[in-house]
Write a protein that holds these residues in place. Structure first.
Motif, mmCIF file in Angstrom:
data_model
loop_
_atom_site.group_PDB
_atom_site.id
_atom_site.type_symbol
_atom_site.label_atom_id
_atom_site.label_comp_id
_atom_site.label_asym_id
_atom_site.label_seq_id
_atom_site.Cartn_x
_atom_site.Cartn_y
_atom_site.Cartn_z
ATOM 1 N N UNK A 252 -17.799 -34.130 -64.895
ATOM 2 C CA UNK A 252 -18.476 -33.563 -66.059
ATOM 3 C C UNK A 252 -19.930 -33.242 -65.733
ATOM 4 N N UNK A 253 -20.585 -34.105 -64.961
ATOM 5 C CA UNK A 253 -21.958 -33.808 -64.519
ATOM 6 C C UNK A 253 -21.988 -32.526 -63.703
ATOM 7 N N UNK A 254 -21.004 -32.368 -62.815
ATOM 8 C CA UNK A 254 -20.938 -31.159 -61.986
ATOM 9 C C UNK A 254 -20.719 -29.911 -62.837
ATOM 10 N N UNK A 255 -19.778 -29.984 -63.750
ATOM 11 C CA UNK A 255 -19.453 -28.817 -64.582
ATOM 12 C C UNK A 255 -20.616 -28.426 -65.469
ATOM 13 N N UNK A 256 -21.234 -29.401 -66.113
ATOM 14 C CA UNK A 256 -22.336 -29.100 -67.024
ATOM 15 C C UNK A 256 -23.526 -28.517 -66.278
ATOM 16 N N UNK A 257 -23.775 -29.000 -65.069
ATOM 17 C CA UNK A 257 -24.916 -28.497 -64.310
ATOM 18 C C UNK A 257 -24.725 -27.030 -63.932
ATOM 19 N N UNK A 258 -23.562 -26.687 -63.376
ATOM 20 C CA UNK A 258 -23.292 -25.301 -62.997
ATOM 21 C C UNK A 258 -23.284 -24.394 -64.232
ATOM 22 N N UNK A 259 -22.666 -24.868 -65.296
ATOM 23 C CA UNK A 259 -22.598 -24.111 -66.544
ATOM 24 C C UNK A 259 -24.003 -23.811 -67.068
ATOM 25 N N UNK A 260 -24.846 -24.848 -67.136
ATOM 26 C CA UNK A 260 -26.199 -24.687 -67.660
ATOM 27 C C UNK A 260 -27.067 -23.824 -66.744
ATOM 28 N N UNK A 261 -26.935 -24.017 -65.440
ATOM 29 C CA UNK A 261 -27.761 -23.274 -64.488
ATOM 30 C C UNK A 261 -27.474 -21.783 -64.562
ATOM 31 N N UNK A 262 -26.196 -21.410 -64.533
ATOM 32 C CA UNK A 262 -25.871 -19.985 -64.553
ATOM 33 C C UNK A 262 -26.291 -19.348 -65.871
ATOM 34 N N UNK A 263 -26.077 -20.039 -66.967
ATOM 35 C CA UNK A 263 -26.451 -19.486 -68.264
ATOM 36 C C UNK A 263 -27.968 -19.399 -68.417
ATOM 37 N N UNK A 264 -28.685 -20.356 -67.856
ATOM 38 C CA UNK A 264 -30.152 -20.292 -67.933
ATOM 39 C C UNK A 264 -30.687 -19.082 -67.174
ATOM 40 N N UNK A 265 -30.041 -18.753 -66.028
ATOM 41 C CA UNK A 265 -30.447 -17.566 -65.276
ATOM 42 C C UNK A 265 -30.190 -16.298 -66.089
ATOM 43 N N UNK A 266 -29.055 -16.265 -66.764
ATOM 44 C CA UNK A 266 -28.727 -15.120 -67.615
ATOM 45 C C UNK A 266 -29.775 -14.952 -68.713
#
Length: 322
Positions: A252-266
């Motif tokens: 869950x830590x892995x998924x949330x980090x990638x999810x948040x990082x990509x969306x923050x770039x967007x």
């Protein structure tokens, strides 16, 4: 389906949380503290205990398949102790035999690899499968890397390799491997944080898989996880815990980090009123990274990763009332 971790140094299970603020490189770092101070004094029984702690922790977190990137192989006996722990745990695992990073490999190391592959992995009809974790081209000479990759292919073993990591990740080293025709679809590339566009394109063009450890990469100084660049080249990453010395052992830590990082770039581009916005990742997509893509990166998509008739179903149940 159960979560699939595509890269973890499982022997570090008994070192959990020992280096929360420790960076990858420098005077007081993961390389100096974990690999050059603690790893050299690990006995086979220490590796065995570390594995059971790490593997039972993974199962408790809903991870039913794991790739063990095992660079604690100081002796042949270490390998036997590790495989004993893998067998006892009951987890589905890929044992990726690695070379010790804190010293030159023993002159018999390649013979040990061949012996272990023959002794424990003569059948595909078991929970454990074999892979090789050779040196990346950035961490040794081209000739050594080429020889280790050749050994993996001699044994028909999947390759899992660190590339583009921290200051060692000099662009062009992997490109040379590509120009020599050594990049193939039997390889998973870990981190990739400092790879050039040319090198990422080479991975995509040759059918390679990716393993990201986004929280570790961000906290320890590997470089910014290249999630958007990978997506731009059509690469769907798998996810991995990497090191429990610094990070929690759940997906869950892995998924949330990638999810948040990509969306923050967007949204950063959107707030700056820049064009060419990439699609935002969805929760379903990062769940696929943690299951389907993990199975693909581990060479096990024909067995697990999805709930499909004919596969060996690895199931987990999640409570939603907590």
């Amino acid at each position: 389906p159960g979560f699939v971790d595509s890269h973890r140094h499982v022997w570090e299970g008994i070192l959990r949380n020992i280096g929360t603020d420790v960076p990858l490189e420098g005077k007081s770092s993961y390389l100096s503290f974990i690999l050059n101070t603690l790893a050299p004094v690990y006995r086979p029984e220490d590796a065995y205990i570390g594995y059971l702690v790490g593997l039972y922790g993974a199962i408790d977190a809903g991870i039913t398949t794991i790739l063990d990137w095992s660079h604690i192989q100081a002796t042949r006996e270490h390998g036997d102790a590790i495989i004993k722990a893998l067998q006892e745990s009951g987890i589905r695992a890929v044992f990726a035999y690695g070379y010790p990073w804190w010293k030159e490999p023993d002159e018999n190391q390649d013979d040990w690899i061949r012996e272990i592959a023959k002794q424990y992995f003569s059948s595909d009809d078991q929970l454990l499968t074999f892979a090789l974790a050779p040196a990346g081209p950035e961490f040794t000479t081209f000739e050594v890397a080429k020889a280790q990759w050749a050994l993996a292919r001699e044994l028909g073993a999947r390759i899992t390799v660190h590339v583009g990591v921290g200051t060692a990740g000099k662009q062009g080293k992997l490109a040379r491997m590509g120009k020599e025709g050594l990049l193939k679809d039997d390889t998973t590339y870990i981190h990739c944080t400092t790879l050039s566009d040319e090198e990422i394109k080479m991975i995509a063009d040759t059918g390679g898989a990716i393993s990201l450890s986004a929280p570790t990469e961000m906290m320890m100084g590997h470089g910014l996880p290249p999630i958007q660049k990978l997506l731009d080249y059509g690469l769907r990453p798998s996810l991995s815990v990497d090191v429990e010395t610094n990070m929690p052992g759940n997906m869950f830590t892995q998924m949330r980090t990638v999810h948040s990082l990509q969306r923050s770039m967007h949204f950063e581009k959107k707030l700056a009123r820049k064009g060419g916005l990439p699609p935002v990742l969805t929760a379903r997509e990062v769940l696929e990274f943690a299951t389907v893509e993990g199975a693909r990166a581990n060479g096990l998509l024909d067995k697990t990763g999805t709930l499909t008739p004919g596969k060996e179903a690895d199931l987990i149940m999640l409570r939603t009332d907590l």
